[in-house]
Design a protein around this motif. Structure first.
Motif, mmCIF file in Angstrom:
data_model
loop_
_atom_site.group_PDB
_atom_site.id
_atom_site.type_symbol
_atom_site.label_atom_id
_atom_site.label_comp_id
_atom_site.label_asym_id
_atom_site.label_seq_id
_atom_site.Cartn_x
_atom_site.Cartn_y
_atom_site.Cartn_z
ATOM 1 N N ARG A 56 0.834 -1.197 0.000
ATOM 2 C CA ARG A 56 0.000 0.000 0.000
ATOM 3 C C ARG A 56 0.872 1.251 0.000
ATOM 4 N NH1 ARG A 56 -2.742 -1.010 5.942
ATOM 5 N NH2 ARG A 56 -0.925 -0.499 7.220
ATOM 6 N N TYR A 57 0.267 2.340 -0.446
ATOM 7 C CA TYR A 57 0.917 3.637 -0.623
ATOM 8 C C TYR A 57 0.726 4.442 0.659
ATOM 9 C CZ TYR A 57 1.918 8.012 -3.219
ATOM 10 O OH TYR A 57 2.442 9.189 -3.681
ATOM 11 N N GLY A 119 -3.294 4.217 1.414
ATOM 12 C CA GLY A 119 -4.280 3.881 0.397
ATOM 13 C C GLY A 119 -3.664 3.037 -0.696
ATOM 14 N N ARG A 120 -4.405 2.893 -1.787
ATOM 15 C CA ARG A 120 -3.911 2.100 -2.913
ATOM 16 C C ARG A 120 -2.868 2.848 -3.718
ATOM 17 N NH1 ARG A 120 -9.631 1.668 -5.322
ATOM 18 N NH2 ARG A 120 -9.471 3.688 -4.362
ATOM 19 N N ASP A 121 -3.026 4.171 -3.815
ATOM 20 C CA ASP A 121 -2.118 4.991 -4.619
ATOM 21 C C ASP A 121 -2.253 6.448 -4.194
ATOM 22 O OD1 ASP A 121 -4.491 5.970 -5.853
ATOM 23 O OD2 ASP A 121 -4.350 4.478 -7.435
ATOM 24 N N TYR A 122 -1.608 7.328 -4.942
ATOM 25 C CA TYR A 122 -1.605 8.759 -4.612
ATOM 26 C C TYR A 122 -3.023 9.333 -4.486
ATOM 27 C CZ TYR A 122 -0.884 13.779 -5.004
ATOM 28 O OH TYR A 122 -0.913 15.126 -4.777
ATOM 29 N N ARG A 123 -3.922 8.931 -5.392
ATOM 30 C CA ARG A 123 -5.282 9.496 -5.376
ATOM 31 C C ARG A 123 -6.008 9.227 -4.053
ATOM 32 N NH1 ARG A 123 -4.522 7.524 -10.384
ATOM 33 N NH2 ARG A 123 -5.511 5.565 -9.906
ATOM 34 N N ASP A 124 -5.681 8.124 -3.399
ATOM 35 C CA ASP A 124 -6.309 7.811 -2.112
ATOM 36 C C ASP A 124 -5.725 8.613 -0.958
ATOM 37 O OD1 ASP A 124 -7.910 5.902 -3.289
ATOM 38 O OD2 ASP A 124 -6.749 4.191 -2.548
ATOM 39 N N THR A 125 -4.525 9.166 -1.147
ATOM 40 C CA THR A 125 -3.804 9.748 -0.015
ATOM 41 C C THR A 125 -3.308 11.160 -0.253
ATOM 42 O OG1 THR A 125 -1.701 8.870 -0.794
ATOM 43 C CG2 THR A 125 -2.990 7.457 0.668
ATOM 44 N N SER A 126 -3.842 11.831 -1.225
ATOM 45 C CA SER A 126 -3.368 13.169 -1.577
ATOM 46 C C SER A 126 -3.285 14.055 -0.336
ATOM 47 C CB SER A 126 -4.308 13.804 -2.600
ATOM 48 O OG SER A 126 -3.930 15.128 -2.857
#
Length: 149
Positions: A56-57, A119-126
């Motif tokens: 995960r990111y 999260g899964r990637d940047y979009r989930d954790t901005s």
């Protein structure tokens, strides 16, 4: 193997702000052999997931102040990405333990890393989202200083 992958990314790819964008793809990163922490985290996650290893990111910050090590008279090394938000990876090990790895700095993420979101990637954790209202001459600027107290 995980530590070797972490090291390979650090040794193979140049940390170069501005070389990529938020939507740069893994093939583009491989071709450029350059990027920033979010690119290196996404690359590591892609490799791990292709081997069916859960990953995960993580978005957060790292300590900006160089600290003296208690057992030594030398300072701890400055971490790349300490002046802005930072990204790294957590890999799920057997037993459900998530192990944090920072491919940008080729280290295990530790007490100098402060996790804000996963999260899964940047979009989930901005780290930032929202609307800035102002004239075209105004600019929004944000700085974070992380230090021990």
């Amino acid at each position: 193997a995980l530590l070797s992958l972490n090291t390979w990314i650090k040794q193979t790819f140049r940390y170069q702000p501005g070389a990529t964008r938020i939507n740069t793809t893994i093939p583009e990163i491989l071709k450029l052999q350059a990027g920033v922490c979010q690119d290196f985290a996404q690359l590591m996650i892609a490799v791990l997931r292709s081997a069916e290893i859960p990953a995960r990111y993580v978005t957060g910050y790292i300590e900006t102040e160089t600290q003296r090590r208690a057992s030594e008279e030398q300072k701890a090394p400055q971490l790349v990405g300490a002046s802005e938000s930072h990204a790294w990876v957590e890999v799920q090990l057997p037993g459900g333990f998530w192990w944090p790895l920072d491919p940008t700095n080729d280290c295990v993420a530790g007490e100098r890393h402060v996790k804000v979101a996963i999260g899964r990637d940047y979009r989930d954790t901005s780290p930032t989202c929202g609307v800035f209202k102002g004239t075209h001459t105004q600019k929004l600027s944000v700085a974070v200083l992380m230090q021990r107290i």
